[in-house]
Write a protein that holds these residues in place. Structure first.
Motif, PDB file in Angstrom:
ATOM      1  N   PRO A  74       0.826  -1.208   0.000  1.00  0.00           N
ATOM      2  CA  PRO A  74       0.000   0.000   0.000  1.00  0.00           C
ATOM      3  C   PRO A  74       0.864   1.263   0.000  1.00  0.00           C
ATOM      4  N   ASN A  75       0.286   2.320  -0.533  1.00  0.00           N
ATOM      5  CA  ASN A  75       1.043   3.553  -0.621  1.00  0.00           C
ATOM      6  C   ASN A  75       1.209   4.181   0.764  1.00  0.00           C
ATOM      7  N   ASN A  76       2.258   4.933   0.903  1.00  0.00           N
ATOM      8  CA  ASN A  76       2.553   5.657   2.139  1.00  0.00           C
ATOM      9  C   ASN A  76       2.658   7.137   1.775  1.00  0.00           C
ATOM     10  N   PRO A  77       1.756   7.996   2.280  1.00  0.00           N
ATOM     11  CA  PRO A  77       1.062   7.863   3.551  1.00  0.00           C
ATOM     12  C   PRO A  77      -0.412   7.455   3.483  1.00  0.00           C
ATOM     13  N   THR A  78      -0.969   7.227   2.321  1.00  0.00           N
ATOM     14  CA  THR A  78      -2.424   7.095   2.208  1.00  0.00           C
ATOM     15  C   THR A  78      -2.951   5.719   2.576  1.00  0.00           C
ATOM     16  N   GLY A  79      -2.173   4.655   2.365  1.00  0.00           N
ATOM     17  CA  GLY A  79      -2.612   3.316   2.740  1.00  0.00           C
ATOM     18  C   GLY A  79      -3.428   2.586   1.695  1.00  0.00           C
ATOM     19  N   ASN A  80      -3.650   3.206   0.520  1.00  0.00           N
ATOM     20  CA  ASN A  80      -4.449   2.548  -0.515  1.00  0.00           C
ATOM     21  C   ASN A  80      -3.600   1.547  -1.289  1.00  0.00           C
ATOM     22  N   THR A  81      -4.227   0.435  -1.694  1.00  0.00           N
ATOM     23  CA  THR A  81      -3.533  -0.584  -2.477  1.00  0.00           C
ATOM     24  C   THR A  81      -3.830  -0.400  -3.963  1.00  0.00           C
ATOM     25  N   ILE A  82      -3.013  -1.034  -4.786  1.00  0.00           N
ATOM     26  CA  ILE A  82      -3.159  -0.922  -6.238  1.00  0.00           C
ATOM     27  C   ILE A  82      -4.052  -2.053  -6.734  1.00  0.00           C
ATOM     28  N   PRO A  83      -5.174  -1.758  -7.370  1.00  0.00           N
ATOM     29  CA  PRO A  83      -6.053  -2.815  -7.893  1.00  0.00           C
ATOM     30  C   PRO A  83      -5.336  -3.713  -8.883  1.00  0.00           C
ATOM     31  N   GLU A  84      -5.756  -4.972  -8.952  1.00  0.00           N
ATOM     32  CA  GLU A  84      -5.111  -5.983  -9.781  1.00  0.00           C
ATOM     33  C   GLU A  84      -4.973  -5.549 -11.237  1.00  0.00           C
ATOM     34  N   GLN A  85      -6.032  -5.040 -11.821  1.00  0.00           N
ATOM     35  CA  GLN A  85      -5.998  -4.664 -13.234  1.00  0.00           C
ATOM     36  C   GLN A  85      -4.985  -3.555 -13.489  1.00  0.00           C
ATOM     37  N   ILE A  86      -4.960  -2.574 -12.616  1.00  0.00           N
ATOM     38  CA  ILE A  86      -4.023  -1.464 -12.788  1.00  0.00           C
ATOM     39  C   ILE A  86      -2.592  -1.939 -12.588  1.00  0.00           C
ATOM     40  N   LEU A  87      -2.379  -2.813 -11.618  1.00  0.00           N
ATOM     41  CA  LEU A  87      -1.045  -3.334 -11.360  1.00  0.00           C
ATOM     42  C   LEU A  87      -0.503  -4.085 -12.568  1.00  0.00           C
ATOM     43  N   THR A  88      -1.317  -4.953 -13.144  1.00  0.00           N
ATOM     44  CA  THR A  88      -0.858  -5.719 -14.310  1.00  0.00           C
ATOM     45  C   THR A  88      -0.619  -4.809 -15.513  1.00  0.00           C
ATOM     46  N   GLU A  89      -1.444  -3.780 -15.668  1.00  0.00           N
ATOM     47  CA  GLU A  89      -1.227  -2.831 -16.759  1.00  0.00           C
ATOM     48  C   GLU A  89       0.114  -2.116 -16.598  1.00  0.00           C
ATOM     49  N   ILE A  90       0.435  -1.736 -15.377  1.00  0.00           N
ATOM     50  CA  ILE A  90       1.703  -1.057 -15.117  1.00  0.00           C
ATOM     51  C   ILE A  90       2.879  -1.979 -15.413  1.00  0.00           C
ATOM     52  N   LEU A  91       2.791  -3.222 -14.941  1.00  0.00           N
ATOM     53  CA  LEU A  91       3.882  -4.170 -15.155  1.00  0.00           C
ATOM     54  C   LEU A  91       4.078  -4.461 -16.640  1.00  0.00           C
ATOM     55  N   GLN A  92       2.984  -4.625 -17.365  1.00  0.00           N
ATOM     56  CA  GLN A  92       3.075  -4.897 -18.805  1.00  0.00           C
ATOM     57  C   GLN A  92       3.667  -3.710 -19.548  1.00  0.00           C
ATOM     58  N   PHE A  93       3.213  -2.517 -19.205  1.00  0.00           N
ATOM     59  CA  PHE A  93       3.721  -1.315 -19.858  1.00  0.00           C
ATOM     60  C   PHE A  93       5.217  -1.152 -19.597  1.00  0.00           C
ATOM     61  N   CYS A  94       5.625  -1.314 -18.351  1.00  0.00           N
ATOM     62  CA  CYS A  94       7.031  -1.127 -18.003  1.00  0.00           C
ATOM     63  C   CYS A  94       7.914  -2.183 -18.668  1.00  0.00           C
ATOM     64  N   ALA A  95       7.396  -3.404 -18.772  1.00  0.00           N
ATOM     65  CA  ALA A  95       8.168  -4.456 -19.456  1.00  0.00           C
ATOM     66  C   ALA A  95       8.381  -4.095 -20.925  1.00  0.00           C
ATOM     67  N   SER A  96       7.343  -3.553 -21.558  1.00  0.00           N
ATOM     68  CA  SER A  96       7.451  -3.199 -22.982  1.00  0.00           C
ATOM     69  C   SER A  96       8.407  -2.036 -23.206  1.00  0.00           C
ATOM     70  N   LYS A  97       8.563  -1.182 -22.185  1.00  0.00           N
ATOM     71  CA  LYS A  97       9.435  -0.010 -22.307  1.00  0.00           C
ATOM     72  C   LYS A  97      10.792  -0.216 -21.618  1.00  0.00           C
ATOM     73  N   LYS A  98      11.019  -1.438 -21.124  1.00  0.00           N
ATOM     74  CA  LYS A  98      12.267  -1.774 -20.431  1.00  0.00           C
ATOM     75  C   LYS A  98      12.525  -0.858 -19.235  1.00  0.00           C
ATOM     76  N   ILE A  99      11.464  -0.625 -18.486  1.00  0.00           N
ATOM     77  CA  ILE A  99      11.545   0.168 -17.258  1.00  0.00           C
ATOM     78  C   ILE A  99      11.570  -0.793 -16.070  1.00  0.00           C
ATOM     79  N   ARG A 100      12.568  -0.675 -15.215  1.00  0.00           N
ATOM     80  CA  ARG A 100      12.601  -1.508 -14.011  1.00  0.00           C
ATOM     81  C   ARG A 100      11.544  -1.018 -13.030  1.00  0.00           C
ATOM     82  N   VAL A 101      10.845  -1.965 -12.412  1.00  0.00           N
ATOM     83  CA  VAL A 101       9.808  -1.643 -11.430  1.00  0.00           C
ATOM     84  C   VAL A 101      10.285  -2.079 -10.047  1.00  0.00           C
TER      85      VAL A 101
END
Length: 352
Positions: free
Chosen positions: A145-172
Motif C-alpha cells: 500500500p502507498n505511504n502515507p495514504t494506505g491505498n492498495t493498487i487494484p489488480e488490473q491497474i497493477l498488471t497494466e503497469i507491469l506490462q507497460f514497463c516491461a514493454s518499455k524496459k523500465i525496471r519496477v
C-alpha cells in the motif's frame, strides 16, 4: 534533519503515545524476543555473510528460490543499493509517496521525475501508464500500500503497469513493506509476477509487521539474478547482524501472530475511520496499519500535531509530502485503548 521527514522522532521529546510510526501494535513476537536473548552467545562471532538460513526461511515463506533473495540492513539500505546497481538516469516516483525513494535516487546521482496522484480518486494509481508514456525513465517506484495514504493498487491497474514497463524496459521497484498487514497478502504480492517480469524487484522488511524497527532487517526479491548480484556488490560485508538473522527466522515461523495482527488491524482501523468521519474529517481509503485524514474545511491551518504533542501524543503531519494538502495527518493503528485515547484528545481539540 532527515528524521523530520519520517515518523518516530521521539528523541528529545516527551511522548507517551507515538502514532507517528506504523509499527505492529502487538509488539515483537515473543519468539523473536526469546531468539534475541538466546543468541547473544554469538555476539563475538561474525554473522553469516550470505544470510543462508534466513534466506532459506524467507524463500519458504514467500514460495520462491533462496537465490532470488538478498537481505539487507532494512529496506532503506536495499533501496539505495538497487538504484546504485541499476544506474538509471531518471526514476519515476509517485506524489505523494515514501520520501526514501527520492533520497535513494538523488544519492545515486539520478534524477527523480514525479507523477502526481489525484486527490479526487483517493490518490490511486489509475493514470500511471498514461503519465509514464509521456516520460523517459528507466525505473519506476510503486508503494503498495502507498505511504502515507494506505491505498492498495487494484489488480488490473497493477498488471497494466507491469506490462507497460516491461514493454518499455523500465525496471519496477515494488515496495511491499506494509502489504503483509493485508489479509490477502499472498494473492496481492507482486512475487507472483517474478518469473514473468525479470524487470521487477520487490522490497520488503521485518520493520513494520514484526515490530523489529530497531533490529534493521529487510530483503529484496527478483528474478534477475544478474542484477541481484550487482545490488549485493553495493552492500557492505556483514550488513545483517547475527541477532537480526535469527530474529527474522523466528518471526517468519509465528503464523498465529500474523492472524492476530490482521484481525486487530482490520477492527481498529475501521474504528478509527468511523470516529474521524464523525468529526467531519476526510479519511482516505486505507488497507494498511495506518490511516491518513484531512481536517474539516473550517479547521484548515489548525496545528493539530502541535496541540496533541502538548498532551504527549505524537502524530505524523503530511505537510512535507509532495502533492499532499498541508492539513493532512497520518496516524498508526494501535491497540484499542490507545486509539480511544487519541480519539478523545482529537475530539477535545477540534470539537469541544
Amino acid at each position: 534533519m532527515q528524521r523530520e521527514i519520517h515518523g518516530g522522532n521521539v528523541y528529545g521529546r516527551e511522548v507517551r503515545l507515538d502514532f507517528s510510526v506504523n509499527i505492529n501494535p502487538l509488539g515483537m513476537p515473543q519468539g523473536v524476543r526469546q531468539a534475541i536473548t538466546e543468541y547473544t552467545a554469538w555476539d563475538e562471532t561474525y554473522p553469516d555473510i550470505e544470510c543462508t538460513d534466513l534466506r532459506r526461511a524467507i524463500a519458504q515463506k514467500e514460495g520462491i528460490a533462496p537465490e532470488q533473495i538478498l537481505c539487507g540492513n532494512g529496506a532503506s539500505e536495499l533501496l539505495m543499493a538497487v538504484v546504485r546497481a541499476a544506474a538509471p538516469e531518471k526514476c519515476a516516483i509517485a506524489a505523494p509517496s515514501f520520501s526514501g525513494y527520492e533520497r535513494a535516487v538523488r544519492a545515486a546521482g539520478a534524477e527523480p521525475v514525479f507523477y502526481e496522484l489525484s486527490h479526487d480518486t483517493g490518490f490511486g494509481y489509475e493514470t500511471v501508464c498514461d503519465r509514464l508514456s509521456k516520460m523517459t525513465v528507466q525505473m519506476l517506484f510503486l508503494c503498495n500500500p502507498n505511504n502515507p495514504t494506505g491505498n492498495t493498487i487494484p489488480e488490473q491497474i497493477l498488471t497494466e503497469i507491469l506490462q507497460f514497463c516491461a514493454s518499455k524496459k523500465i525496471r519496477v521497484v515494488a515496495d511491499e513493506c506494509f502489504l503483509r498487514f493485508h489479509p490477502h497478502y499472498e494473492k496481492m504480492s507482486c512475487k507472483r509476477f517474478l518469473k514473468q517480469y525479470p524487470n521487477l524487484l520487490i522490497v520488503n522488511a521485518f520493520t513494520k509487521f514484526y515490530a523489529m524497527a530497531g533490529l534493521r532487517l529487510g530483503y529484496l526479491m527478483t528474478g534477475d539474478l544478474s542484477l541481484l548480484h550487482a545490488v549485493a556488490q553495493q552492500l557492505p560485508e556483514w550488513n545483517v547482524s547475527s541477532i537480526a538473522q535469527r530474529a527474522g527466522i523466528s518471526a517468519l515461523q509465528d503464523t498465529e501472530y500474523e492472524k492476530r495482527t490482521r484481525q486487530l488491524i482490520e477492527k481498529e482501523r475501521r474504528y478509527l475511520i468511523q470516529e474521524f468521519l464523525k468529526m467531519g474529517c476526510t479519511v482516505f481509503p486505507s488497507e494498511a496499519d495506518y490511516i491518513t485524514f484531512r481536517l474539516p474545511q473550517e479547521k484548515t491551518g489548525f496545528l493539530l500535531k502541535e496541540r496533541l504533542l502538548e498532551g504527549k501524543i505524537l502524530i505524523r503531519s503530511c505537510a512535507n509530502y509532495r502533492n499532499m494538502p498541508p492539513d493532512c495527518y497520518r496516524i498508526a493503528v494501535k491497540q484499542h485503548a490507545d486509539n480511544e485515547e487519541l480519539v478523545r484528545q482529537v475530539w477535545r481539540i477540534l470539537i469541544q
